[in-house]
Design an enzyme around this catalytic site. Structure first.
Site, short mmCIF file in Angstrom:
data_model
loop_
_atom_site.label_atom_id
_atom_site.label_comp_id
_atom_site.label_asym_id
_atom_site.label_seq_id
_atom_site.Cartn_x
_atom_site.Cartn_y
_atom_site.Cartn_z
N CYS A 182 65.06 102.37 -70.98
CA CYS A 182 66.38 101.74 -70.99
C CYS A 182 66.80 101.46 -72.44
CB CYS A 182 66.27 100.40 -70.25
SG CYS A 182 67.51 100.18 -68.99
N PRO A 183 68.03 101.79 -72.83
CA PRO A 183 68.49 101.53 -74.19
C PRO A 183 68.86 100.06 -74.39
CG PRO A 183 70.25 102.54 -72.96
CD PRO A 183 69.07 102.49 -72.03
N CYS A 184 67.88 99.19 -74.26
CA CYS A 184 68.15 97.75 -74.32
C CYS A 184 68.67 97.33 -75.70
CB CYS A 184 66.87 96.97 -73.99
SG CYS A 184 66.29 97.25 -72.30
N TYR A 185 68.39 98.13 -76.71
CA TYR A 185 68.86 97.79 -78.06
C TYR A 185 70.39 97.83 -78.15
CZ TYR A 185 69.28 102.88 -78.43
OH TYR A 185 69.61 104.20 -78.21
#
Length: 229
Positions: A182-185
């Site tokens: 997941c691209p949580c950044y």
């Protein structure tokens, strides 16, 4: 004569608000016992007999009954956001424990989930990874943030169906399993600030990942007017 088909109305369960009801709830789990570990009649604790570890503390404060329960970070933040009567634990570690004021505002079903979660954490009961519906919706929303854009914790909470649960989203971002990729950044605060240094690995990782997608970071912040999805 017409037949009357009347739906049976089940009596509504009274909210759990007393010490006795709270203790009864916790003692219903297998292998539990009750004790007053502080030698103070105001403090009752319920624990697991085989481990001699407590998972619930019941006490009176400010004229109401409170119960301290251990909580998984995902649920802890979600419940604290959802109910004003769920607070960082009084007299205990506020990272791992929460206080629930039994003022009737938390539905009995939710209180039972909280108590069950505390029991399972202390018992060391391991479950297969199964996210709550809220967590699954959060991770789904995050995966839909396009490259080169960011979203705020509040945006993601609203997309996941729980407006106001921004803090819970932040906890999920910090604890996202790697296998989800997941691209949580791409999720930042409502003021444009990035997560605390080290949240996504080495300090500067979030800034580096965002800038690699063309999003400039200045003073640890992103211009939301320009880059918010």
């Amino acid at each position: 004569m017409k037949e009357q088909n009347q739906k049976r109305i089940e009596p509504r369960e009274n909210p759990i608000r007393t010490r006795e009801a709270a203790l009864e709830l916790c003692l219903a789990f297998p292998g539990t016992f009750r004790e007053q570990p502080y030698h103070d009649p105001n403090w009752d604790a319920v624990g697991l007999a085989r481990k001699r570890k407590f998972f619930a503390f019941v006490f009176q404060k400010d004229g109401q009954i409170w119960i301290n329960l251990k909580m998984d970070p995902e649920w802890r933040d979600l419940w604290r956001d959802a109910y004003p009567s769920v607070l960082p634990a009084y007299h205990m570690n506020k990272e791992h424990w929460s206080s629930v004021i039994l003022d009737g505002s938390v539905p009995n079903g939710e209180l039972r989930k909280m108590a069950a979660g505390s029991y399972e954490l202390v018992a060391g009961i391991k479950k297969s990874r199964k996210f709550s519906a809220f967590a699954a919706n959060v991770y789904r929303a995050v995966r839909n943030i396009p490259a080169g854009r960011v979203a705020t914790y509040g945006q993601i909470a609203a997309l996941a169906g729980q407006p106001g649960a921004a803090r819970a989203v932040g906890s999920l971002m910090r604890n996202c399993p790697r296998e989800l990729e997941c691209p949580c950044y791409r999720v930042i605060s409502g003021s444009g600030k990035l997560a605390p240094a080290g949240t996504f690995g080495k300090p500067g990782t979030q800034e580096r990942l965002l800038e690699a997608e063309g999003i400039p970071v200045k003073n640890h912040k992103v211009d939301l007017e320009k880059w918010r999805m």
